[in-house]
Design a protein around this motif. Structure first.
Motif, PDB file in Angstrom:
ATOM      1  N   ARG A 157       0.547  15.832  -2.978  1.00 45.43           N
ATOM      2  CA  ARG A 157       0.487  16.954  -3.923  1.00 45.43           C
ATOM      3  C   ARG A 157       0.472  18.101  -3.012  1.00 45.43           C
ATOM      4  N   ASP A 158      -0.267  17.885  -2.345  1.00 43.43           N
ATOM      5  CA  ASP A 158      -1.027  19.404  -1.762  1.00 43.43           C
ATOM      6  C   ASP A 158       0.573  20.572  -0.652  1.00 43.43           C
ATOM      7  N   GLY A 159       1.594  19.420   0.220  1.00 43.25           N
ATOM      8  CA  GLY A 159       2.287  19.171   1.059  1.00 43.25           C
ATOM      9  C   GLY A 159       1.499  18.726   2.756  1.00 43.25           C
ATOM     10  N   ALA A 160       0.758  18.478   2.671  1.00 44.20           N
ATOM     11  CA  ALA A 160       0.412  18.578   3.597  1.00 44.20           C
ATOM     12  C   ALA A 160       0.301  17.493   4.540  1.00 44.20           C
ATOM     13  N   VAL A 161       1.777  17.771   5.345  1.00 40.14           N
ATOM     14  CA  VAL A 161       2.343  16.028   5.707  1.00 40.14           C
ATOM     15  C   VAL A 161       1.677  15.782   7.162  1.00 40.14           C
ATOM     16  N   GLY A 162       0.620  17.039   7.160  1.00 43.56           N
ATOM     17  CA  GLY A 162       0.144  16.542   8.747  1.00 43.56           C
ATOM     18  C   GLY A 162      -0.972  15.565   8.386  1.00 43.56           C
ATOM     19  N   ARG A 163      -0.406  15.446   7.050  1.00 42.05           N
ATOM     20  CA  ARG A 163      -2.187  14.052   7.078  1.00 42.05           C
ATOM     21  C   ARG A 163      -1.736  13.113   7.094  1.00 42.05           C
ATOM     22  N   ILE A 164      -0.706  13.113   6.333  1.00 46.60           N
ATOM     23  CA  ILE A 164      -0.378  11.743   5.642  1.00 46.60           C
ATOM     24  C   ILE A 164      -0.482  10.441   6.320  1.00 46.60           C
ATOM     25  N   ASP A 165       0.361  10.735   7.805  1.00 42.99           N
ATOM     26  CA  ASP A 165      -0.315   9.277   8.852  1.00 42.99           C
ATOM     27  C   ASP A 165      -0.629   9.023   9.108  1.00 42.99           C
ATOM     28  N   ALA A 166      -1.926   9.782   9.116  1.00 40.80           N
ATOM     29  CA  ALA A 166      -3.209   8.591   9.062  1.00 40.80           C
ATOM     30  C   ALA A 166      -3.689   8.413   7.382  1.00 40.80           C
ATOM     31  N   LEU A 167      -3.366   9.067   6.935  1.00 41.53           N
ATOM     32  CA  LEU A 167      -3.904   8.270   5.182  1.00 41.53           C
ATOM     33  C   LEU A 167      -3.212   7.270   5.171  1.00 41.53           C
ATOM     34  N   ALA A 222      -1.926   5.061   7.185  1.00 44.00           N
ATOM     35  CA  ALA A 222      -2.699   4.258   7.617  1.00 44.00           C
ATOM     36  C   ALA A 222      -4.165   3.555   6.964  1.00 44.00           C
ATOM     37  N   GLN A 223      -4.817   4.587   6.073  1.00 37.67           N
ATOM     38  CA  GLN A 223      -5.920   4.178   5.468  1.00 37.67           C
ATOM     39  C   GLN A 223      -5.648   3.434   4.255  1.00 37.67           C
ATOM     40  N   TYR A 224      -4.667   4.044   3.531  1.00 39.21           N
ATOM     41  CA  TYR A 224      -4.434   3.362   1.892  1.00 39.21           C
ATOM     42  C   TYR A 224      -3.318   2.777   1.985  1.00 39.21           C
ATOM     43  N   GLY A 225      -2.333   2.263   2.908  1.00 36.03           N
ATOM     44  CA  GLY A 225      -0.761   1.907   2.557  1.00 36.03           C
ATOM     45  C   GLY A 225      -0.425   3.298   1.777  1.00 36.03           C
ATOM     46  N   VAL A 226       1.129   3.193   1.912  1.00 31.91           N
ATOM     47  CA  VAL A 226       2.175   4.270   1.446  1.00 31.91           C
ATOM     48  C   VAL A 226       1.926   4.032  -0.088  1.00 31.91           C
ATOM     49  N   ASP A 227       1.901   2.744  -0.928  1.00 32.06           N
ATOM     50  CA  ASP A 227       2.044   3.640  -2.128  1.00 32.06           C
ATOM     51  C   ASP A 227       0.950   3.012  -2.606  1.00 32.06           C
ATOM     52  N   PRO A 228      -0.433   3.494  -2.326  1.00 30.65           N
ATOM     53  CA  PRO A 228      -1.199   2.785  -3.432  1.00 30.65           C
ATOM     54  C   PRO A 228      -1.668   4.167  -5.689  1.00 30.65           C
ATOM     55  N   THR A 229      -1.721   3.576  -5.763  1.00 35.80           N
ATOM     56  CA  THR A 229      -1.684   3.299  -7.260  1.00 35.80           C
ATOM     57  C   THR A 229      -3.069   4.186  -7.862  1.00 35.80           C
ATOM     58  N   ASP A 230      -3.075   5.128  -8.617  1.00 29.76           N
ATOM     59  CA  ASP A 230      -4.078   5.557  -9.677  1.00 29.76           C
ATOM     60  C   ASP A 230      -4.357   5.071 -10.809  1.00 29.76           C
ATOM     61  N   VAL A 231      -4.897   5.223 -12.019  1.00 26.06           N
ATOM     62  CA  VAL A 231      -5.351   4.106 -13.368  1.00 26.06           C
ATOM     63  C   VAL A 231      -3.782   4.495 -13.508  1.00 26.06           C
ATOM     64  N   TYR A 232      -2.838   5.743 -14.063  1.00 24.43           N
ATOM     65  CA  TYR A 232      -1.645   5.351 -14.519  1.00 24.43           C
ATOM     66  C   TYR A 232      -0.625   5.253 -13.786  1.00 24.43           C
ATOM     67  N   ALA A 270       8.275  12.950   4.499  1.00 29.52           N
ATOM     68  CA  ALA A 270       7.955  12.036   5.314  1.00 29.52           C
ATOM     69  C   ALA A 270       7.333  10.600   4.625  1.00 29.52           C
ATOM     70  N   LEU A 271       6.783  10.610   2.902  1.00 30.77           N
ATOM     71  CA  LEU A 271       6.502   9.393   2.792  1.00 30.77           C
ATOM     72  C   LEU A 271       7.889   8.657   2.593  1.00 30.77           C
ATOM     73  N   LEU A 272       8.646   8.813   2.130  1.00 29.50           N
ATOM     74  CA  LEU A 272      10.487   8.358   2.338  1.00 29.50           C
ATOM     75  C   LEU A 272       9.932   7.583   3.841  1.00 29.50           C
ATOM     76  N   GLU A 273       9.566   7.894   5.040  1.00 28.39           N
ATOM     77  CA  GLU A 273       9.738   7.641   6.240  1.00 28.39           C
ATOM     78  C   GLU A 273       9.091   6.552   6.446  1.00 28.39           C
ATOM     79  N   LEU A 274       8.091   5.984   5.911  1.00 27.95           N
ATOM     80  CA  LEU A 274       6.955   5.678   6.185  1.00 27.95           C
ATOM     81  C   LEU A 274       7.284   4.254   5.386  1.00 27.95           C
ATOM     82  N   GLY A 275       8.351   4.381   4.665  1.00 29.90           N
ATOM     83  CA  GLY A 275       8.250   2.934   3.902  1.00 29.90           C
ATOM     84  C   GLY A 275       8.136   3.334   2.128  1.00 29.90           C
ATOM     85  N   ALA A 276       6.975   4.006   1.218  1.00 24.98           N
ATOM     86  CA  ALA A 276       7.374   4.632   0.441  1.00 24.98           C
ATOM     87  C   ALA A 276       8.124   3.865  -0.692  1.00 24.98           C
TER      88      ALA A 276
END
Length: 229
Positions: free
Chosen positions: A18-28, A30-40, A59-65
């Protein structure tokens, strides 16, 4: 009121997207998977698309979202981007194979969402990507109805050029011209009439667009155009 992340079970990946923090996406990822969902059932790709963060979307699409995950509204990320007028995101998602005619639980397609809010550039991109201007559920409004309701003459003109059904009837038999007459929008009335709108077509109450204009007190602004031969 927006719910706090703890209440919605969003992850840090949702926040980064949401923040456009592309530099954090790869590591996150690796931690959560590319498609984690919230309650909605909102994914990070939904979050990035809704915020217009095109590089995060990429970035998310390149990682397989998944390009078309569906949230509790029945919306895919392309709905979110279209709703908020994010042209670059819409174009990227369409290029990556997003379903441009998918209807959400509100029975609206990305094109309908864009049309209702006057995002003419997004509407044009969706049409170029293959979205039909007449896609809808029976008795529901078309993109043209929604553009008229929103008072967006440029979108109305675009849809008419793309082949929108000018006499499509929504609930209670209402046509785009009925709506334009009700809302006193002379430029939209003129566009619809020039496109061949049936000025004598009755709604389920037995009223023509001319009669709607008269009952709404808009006959001075609209009747000359609607009634013209």
């Amino acid at each position: 009121m927006l719910l706090a992340p703890a209440a919605t079970a969003e992850t840090a990946l949702h926040d980064a997207a949401r923040d456009g923090a592309v530099g954090r996406i790869d590591a996150l990822v690796a931690q959560y998977g590319v498609d984690p969902t919230d309650v909605y059932f909102v994914t990070p790709l939904h979050a990035a698309a809704e915020a217009g963060r095109v590089e995060a979307v990429r970035a998310l699409l390149e990682l397989g979202a998944a390009v078309d995950p569906v949230d509790a509204r029945g919306w895919a990320p392309i709905h979110c981007a279209a709703r908020y007028g994010h042209l670059e995101v819409v174009a990227l998602l369409a290029e990556r194979g997003a379903e441009v005619e998918r209807l959400g639980r509100d029975q609206q397609s990305p094109l309908q969402l864009a049309a209702r809010r006057g995002h003419v550039d997004v509407a044009e991109a969706l049409i170029e990507a293959g979205a039909s201007v007449n896609t809808r559920r029976p008795s529901h409004p078309t993109a043209l109805h929604l553009a008229v309701m929103g008072g967006h003459p440029e979108v109305v003109s675009l849809l008419l050029r793309a082949g929108a059904d000018v006499d499509a009837q929504a609930g209670r038999g209402v046509t785009p011209l009925h709506l334009a007459a009700l809302d006193a929008n002379p430029s939209i009335v003129a566009s619809l009439v020039e496109a061949g709108a049936d000025r004598e077509l009755e709604n389920q109450d037995g009223r023509t667009p001319i009669q709607v204009a008269q009952r709404s007190g808009h006959e001075e602004a609209l009747l000359p155009q609607v009634a013209a031969e």
